[in-house]
Design a protein around this motif. Sequence first.
Motif, PDB file in Angstrom:
ATOM      1  N   PHE A  65     -12.796  19.850  11.810  1.00 53.69           N
ATOM      2  CA  PHE A  65     -13.338  18.908  10.825  1.00 53.69           C
ATOM      3  C   PHE A  65     -14.713  18.378  11.243  1.00 53.69           C
ATOM      4  O   PHE A  65     -15.377  18.938  12.107  1.00 53.69           O
ATOM      5  CB  PHE A  65     -12.316  17.759  10.663  1.00 53.69           C
ATOM      6  N   HIS A 244      -9.673   9.517  10.792  1.00 51.12           N
ATOM      7  CA  HIS A 244     -10.916  10.284  10.842  1.00 51.12           C
ATOM      8  C   HIS A 244     -12.103   9.407  11.233  1.00 51.12           C
ATOM      9  O   HIS A 244     -12.418   8.446  10.539  1.00 51.12           O
ATOM     10  CB  HIS A 244     -11.162  10.933   9.468  1.00 51.12           C
ATOM     11  N   ASN A 246     -15.817   9.849  11.337  1.00 48.79           N
ATOM     12  CA  ASN A 246     -16.790  10.839  10.860  1.00 48.79           C
ATOM     13  C   ASN A 246     -18.089  10.777  11.668  1.00 48.79           C
ATOM     14  O   ASN A 246     -18.413   9.753  12.259  1.00 48.79           O
ATOM     15  CB  ASN A 246     -17.082  10.587   9.371  1.00 48.79           C
ATOM     16  N   GLU A 250     -19.508   9.806   4.296  1.00 51.71           N
ATOM     17  CA  GLU A 250     -18.835  10.588   3.248  1.00 51.71           C
ATOM     18  C   GLU A 250     -18.476   9.649   2.108  1.00 51.71           C
ATOM     19  O   GLU A 250     -18.399   8.438   2.290  1.00 51.71           O
ATOM     20  CB  GLU A 250     -17.599  11.317   3.778  1.00 51.71           C
ATOM     21  N   PHE A 252     -15.895   8.717  -1.249  1.00 54.12           N
ATOM     22  CA  PHE A 252     -14.575   8.881  -1.867  1.00 54.12           C
ATOM     23  C   PHE A 252     -14.676   8.456  -3.330  1.00 54.12           C
ATOM     24  O   PHE A 252     -15.197   7.375  -3.623  1.00 54.12           O
ATOM     25  CB  PHE A 252     -13.534   7.975  -1.198  1.00 54.12           C
ATOM     26  N   HIS A 291     -11.174   5.982   9.576  1.00 60.65           N
ATOM     27  CA  HIS A 291     -10.359   5.536   8.445  1.00 60.65           C
ATOM     28  C   HIS A 291      -9.082   6.351   8.339  1.00 60.65           C
ATOM     29  O   HIS A 291      -9.025   7.516   8.728  1.00 60.65           O
ATOM     30  CB  HIS A 291     -11.158   5.618   7.137  1.00 60.65           C
TER      31      HIS A 291
HETATM   32 FE    FE Z   1     -13.021  11.011   6.492  1.00 61.95          FE
END
Ligand code: FE
Length: 327
Positions: A65, A244, A246, A250, A252, A291
Amino acid sequence: MTLLMDTDVIASEPNAHGYAEFTLGEFHFRRDEYFVYVKWPTGSHVMSADAFLRAMQRDVAWNFFYGIVNFDGVVGTVNHYGTVDLFAGRYNDAYRKAEMDHVENFQSENIKATFEGMLADWTNASFDPFASPEETGSAFGDKNGSNLAAVTRRRVASRRMVSCDDDEQLRTDATHPINRMFADVPQDSPSVEPEPGFESEVKAYNLFAYLSRSDVTWNPSVVSVCKDSLYCPTTEEYILPIIHGNDRVEWFVQLSDEIIWAVEDRDTGAARTRVVMKPGDVASMPANIRHQGYAPKRAMLLVWENADGALPELYATGKLPSHPVDF
Ligand code: FE
Ligand code: PHB
């Protein structure tokens, strides 16, 4: 006795519960009926076997990821895109202060091969790590068969867009029945009338219908690609099996139902906030947090990722702010 399963996978003969034990660098992993035990030179940790397998399944399927995949508050991986750190306590303030944290760096192929070996050996026939708890059997007990079809699932990754020629095609009843929680989602298709000669260039499909047929949870599909812009929608139920952290911002977009996000400081794990997202809500997750989502009912979520390989360095060196907007 130690068995070499692959060039770099070090696994033992089955233990008293029928499961092989795995060694990766100075880390040691073993499982029994309920738990997975992780040991490293300065400490040890225990996780429920179902949560461990769900997390490891994502880490493997997503090729580590973006950034950090925390299996829980203690163990996880950091992707350096070519190499991967395996850590214990590295992103946990208490472990750091007690100097019990440990990090080792591996070639991506080597750690992936070990994780794949563990997933294959430790997942019983009754358990699918990608399924919601209501749609799979038990992960527990002594070794009882395997579920290789589930743990080696390939994730949907379009080159242009779902429904384009030579790309991922639309889902049908034959392979992807509508999920029990999306029985009310309309299945109609948009009508498309391209000019002659542009039939393979002008495409449209019903994304809600497509997602209503997803058989997995917390597993974003790449449904469209425009340069570095990836649309990665997914259907969620129960808890995101990883936390996660990051290495980029990102976005959502909540397409249906509700997800509650627990947001923590990426490096220490200190609680930062809770975000409750309802249909139509849009949130950007900053590059300095981690998160984990909770979905009380199967929900559709669009994860919008920026695949630009220069971003982690730009955030790490402070050349880009960790959040996209100043209010
Ligand atoms: Fe994420
Ligand atoms: C995320 O970490 O942003 C993430 C991962 C998997 C999902 C949804 C969100 O299904």
